[in-house]
Design a protein around this motif. Sequence first.
Motif, short mmCIF file in Angstrom:
data_model
loop_
_atom_site.label_atom_id
_atom_site.label_comp_id
_atom_site.label_asym_id
_atom_site.label_seq_id
_atom_site.Cartn_x
_atom_site.Cartn_y
_atom_site.Cartn_z
N ALA A 211 0.85 -1.18 0.00
CA ALA A 211 0.00 0.00 0.00
C ALA A 211 0.90 1.24 0.00
N LEU A 212 0.42 2.30 -0.62
CA LEU A 212 1.21 3.51 -0.76
C LEU A 212 1.35 4.22 0.59
N ILE A 213 2.59 4.42 1.00
CA ILE A 213 2.87 5.20 2.21
C ILE A 213 3.07 6.67 1.86
N ALA A 214 3.88 6.90 0.84
CA ALA A 214 4.21 8.27 0.45
C ALA A 214 4.59 8.30 -1.03
N ASP A 215 4.44 9.45 -1.59
CA ASP A 215 4.79 9.71 -3.00
C ASP A 215 5.58 11.01 -3.01
N GLU A 216 6.84 10.94 -3.36
CA GLU A 216 7.70 12.12 -3.25
C GLU A 216 8.54 12.32 -4.50
N VAL A 217 8.67 13.58 -4.91
CA VAL A 217 9.63 13.94 -5.96
C VAL A 217 10.95 14.20 -5.25
N GLN A 218 11.93 13.33 -5.50
CA GLN A 218 13.20 13.47 -4.79
C GLN A 218 14.15 14.44 -5.46
N GLN A 219 14.13 14.46 -6.80
CA GLN A 219 15.04 15.35 -7.53
C GLN A 219 14.33 15.93 -8.74
N THR A 220 14.69 17.15 -9.09
CA THR A 220 14.27 17.77 -10.34
C THR A 220 15.52 18.25 -11.06
N GLY A 221 15.64 17.90 -12.35
CA GLY A 221 16.86 18.21 -13.06
C GLY A 221 16.65 19.14 -14.24
N THR A 222 17.28 18.80 -15.35
CA THR A 222 17.23 19.60 -16.56
C THR A 222 16.28 18.93 -17.55
N VAL A 223 16.33 19.37 -18.80
CA VAL A 223 15.44 18.78 -19.81
C VAL A 223 15.82 17.35 -20.15
N ASP A 224 17.05 16.93 -19.83
CA ASP A 224 17.45 15.57 -20.20
C ASP A 224 18.27 14.85 -19.14
N HIS A 225 18.26 15.36 -17.91
CA HIS A 225 19.05 14.69 -16.87
C HIS A 225 18.53 15.08 -15.49
N THR A 226 18.48 14.07 -14.61
CA THR A 226 18.17 14.30 -13.20
C THR A 226 19.20 13.57 -12.35
N PRO A 227 19.89 14.25 -11.45
CA PRO A 227 20.84 13.55 -10.58
C PRO A 227 20.10 12.69 -9.57
N VAL A 228 20.50 11.44 -9.46
CA VAL A 228 19.88 10.51 -8.52
C VAL A 228 20.96 9.91 -7.64
N TYR A 229 20.73 9.90 -6.33
CA TYR A 229 21.72 9.39 -5.37
C TYR A 229 21.13 8.17 -4.66
N PRO A 230 21.56 6.97 -5.04
CA PRO A 230 20.98 5.75 -4.47
C PRO A 230 20.94 5.72 -2.94
N ARG A 231 21.98 6.22 -2.29
CA ARG A 231 21.98 6.20 -0.83
C ARG A 231 20.85 7.06 -0.26
N GLU A 232 20.57 8.18 -0.91
CA GLU A 232 19.47 9.05 -0.45
C GLU A 232 18.12 8.38 -0.65
N VAL A 233 17.98 7.63 -1.74
CA VAL A 233 16.75 6.90 -2.00
C VAL A 233 16.50 5.89 -0.88
N ILE A 234 17.52 5.11 -0.55
CA ILE A 234 17.37 4.08 0.48
C ILE A 234 17.21 4.69 1.86
N LYS A 235 17.92 5.78 2.12
CA LYS A 235 17.79 6.47 3.41
C LYS A 235 16.36 6.90 3.64
N ARG A 236 15.74 7.46 2.61
CA ARG A 236 14.36 7.93 2.76
C ARG A 236 13.40 6.75 2.92
N ALA A 237 13.65 5.65 2.24
CA ALA A 237 12.81 4.47 2.39
C ALA A 237 12.87 3.95 3.82
N LEU A 238 14.05 3.95 4.42
CA LEU A 238 14.20 3.50 5.80
C LEU A 238 13.49 4.45 6.76
N GLU A 239 13.57 5.75 6.50
CA GLU A 239 12.90 6.73 7.36
C GLU A 239 11.39 6.51 7.37
#
Length: 249
Positions: A160-188
Motif C-alpha cells: 500500500a502507498l505510504i508516500a509519494d515524493e519527488v526526490q530530484q528535479t533536473g534539466t530537460v534531459d538529466h536528473t541527478p539521482v543518489y541511491p543512498r538518499e533513495v534508500i535512506k528515505r525508504a528506511l525513514e
Amino acid sequence: MGSNEHDERGFFGEQPVPPVKSGPAPDKPHYLGHRERLRERFSGAEDALADYELLELLLFRLIPRADTKPVAKALLARFGTLAEVLGAPASLLQEVKGVGASVALDLKVIAAAAKRMARGEISGREVLSSWAQVLDYCRASMAFEEREQFRILFLDKKNALIADEVQQTGTVDHTPVYPREVIKRALELSATAIILVHNHPSGDPTPSRADIDMTRTIIDTAKPLGISVHDHIIIGRKGFASMKGLALI
C-alpha cells in the motif's frame, strides 16, 4: 492583477451592460444554443463528447460570454490532446489567442484537481493490484513536465502507498539521482518496497543506459536492507516504459 483589460474573463463577462434601447429585442448570440445542446449531451453521456467539446465545456465557465469553440480548437491544435492542454505550462497556454493569464491559471487549477483525483485512486490501496491507476497517476503528474523529475512511490509490507515524493528535479534531459538518499528515505518511512518513476520531457520513454545502470545500483543497495524495487517506470508524452516489463531489471 490590474484592470479588466488584462483579464479575458472580465473582457467577455464583466463589462458594463449598456442601457437597453426600445425596439425589437436583439438576437441572442449564436453560441448560447450550442452551449445548451453541449451541456445536454454531456449530461446524457459524457463519453460521447470529443476532446474539443469537453474543453469547450470547461471554457464556458472561464469565458462566460464568448464563443469558446475556436479557443478550444486552437488549444488542441497547439498542444495535441486535452491532457496535454491541461499539462502545458501557463506561459505557453497564454500564447494561444483568447487565453489570458486568468484562463491559463484556471486551467492549471483544473489540472491540479485532476492530479489529486488520480492520486486518490491509489492512496492507501494495494498498488500492484491497481497498476492501471498507478500509471494514470504518474502520467498525469509527470508526462508534461518541462524538466526531468525523479519520483519515488514508497510502499509498506502490503504494497500500500505510504508516500509519494519527488526526490530530484533536473534539466530537460538529466536528473541527478543518489541511491543512498533513495534508500535512506525508504528506511525513514519504514518502506519495504519502492517504485521508481521519472519522466523524459523529450516524449520518448525508452530507458537510457544511464537509467538502467542507476536502477540496478539502487536495487543492489536496497536488497541487503530488505527493500524491494518493484519497477522503474519512465513516463513520456508518447507513453511509458516499464523496466521490469522490458526485462531490464
